[in-house]
Design a protein around this motif. Structure first.
Motif, PDB file in Angstrom:
ATOM      1  N   VAL A   1     -88.121 130.928  25.543  1.00  0.00           N
ATOM      2  CA  VAL A   1     -88.146 132.406  25.512  1.00  0.00           C
ATOM      3  C   VAL A   1     -88.021 133.000  26.790  1.00  0.00           C
ATOM      4  CG1 VAL A   1     -89.229 134.628  24.693  1.00  0.00           C
ATOM      5  CG2 VAL A   1     -89.462 132.772  23.247  1.00  0.00           C
ATOM      6  N   LEU A   2     -86.763 133.691  27.040  1.00  0.00           N
ATOM      7  CA  LEU A   2     -86.584 134.148  28.336  1.00  0.00           C
ATOM      8  C   LEU A   2     -86.868 135.746  28.116  1.00  0.00           C
ATOM      9  CD1 LEU A   2     -84.546 131.416  28.278  1.00  0.00           C
ATOM     10  CD2 LEU A   2     -83.386 132.864  29.850  1.00  0.00           C
ATOM     11  N   ILE A   3     -87.540 136.360  29.095  1.00  0.00           N
ATOM     12  CA  ILE A   3     -87.818 137.768  29.032  1.00  0.00           C
ATOM     13  C   ILE A   3     -87.044 138.370  30.251  1.00  0.00           C
ATOM     14  CG2 ILE A   3     -89.403 139.795  29.005  1.00  0.00           C
ATOM     15  CD1 ILE A   3     -91.190 137.975  27.220  1.00  0.00           C
ATOM     16  N   ALA A   4     -86.242 139.483  30.269  1.00  0.00           N
ATOM     17  CA  ALA A   4     -85.773 139.899  31.543  1.00  0.00           C
ATOM     18  C   ALA A   4     -86.157 141.256  31.499  1.00  0.00           C
ATOM     19  CB  ALA A   4     -84.174 139.918  31.642  1.00  0.00           C
ATOM     20  N   LYS A   5     -86.679 141.694  32.559  1.00  0.00           N
ATOM     21  CA  LYS A   5     -87.326 143.441  32.659  1.00  0.00           C
ATOM     22  C   LYS A   5     -86.965 143.554  34.211  1.00  0.00           C
ATOM     23  CE  LYS A   5     -91.475 146.006  32.599  1.00  0.00           C
ATOM     24  NZ  LYS A   5     -92.745 145.756  32.380  1.00  0.00           N
TER      25      LYS A   5
END
Length: 107
Positions: free
Chosen positions: A101-105
């Motif tokens: 899972v990639l999370i970009a913020k």
């Protein structure tokens, strides 16, 4: 804005990271999660992405994660990276199936 991507492997993660950087995200804005801690650390190092730590979680939550299950730790870290509790639970189920899972913020 927080974006979540689910991928099968590090090659797909690398491609997604390239797309995210074209959209204006930096490597410091992107987090990668895997159920296996060593796999997550290796991919994070190889793709030069950020790790969820004290800055994102705070001291007490970081300490609490030392005494919780891996699933609880991952959900807490994904929430610290910007996901809602429900989205973090859904993402953790994807991790259970061996996905990343990639999370970009944006900071």
């Amino acid at each position: 804005m927080v974006m979540k991507k689910v991928v099968e492997n590090a090659v797909q993660a690398k491609n997604e990271i390239e797309d995210l950087t074209k959209q204006g995200y930096t490597h410091d804005d992107i987090y990668i999660f895997a159920h296996d801690k060593k796999r997550a650390d290796n991919i994070t190092d190889a793709l030069d992405t950020e790790s969820v730590g004290l800055q994102e979680q705070g001291f007490l939550d970081s300490m609490k994660n030392m005494f919780t299950s891996r699933g609880d730790e991952l959900r807490n870290k994904m929430e610290a990276a910007g996901l809602t509790a429900e989205d973090a639970a859904d993402a953790e189920r994807e991790l259970d199936h061996g996905k990343l899972v990639l999370i970009a913020k944006k900071q």
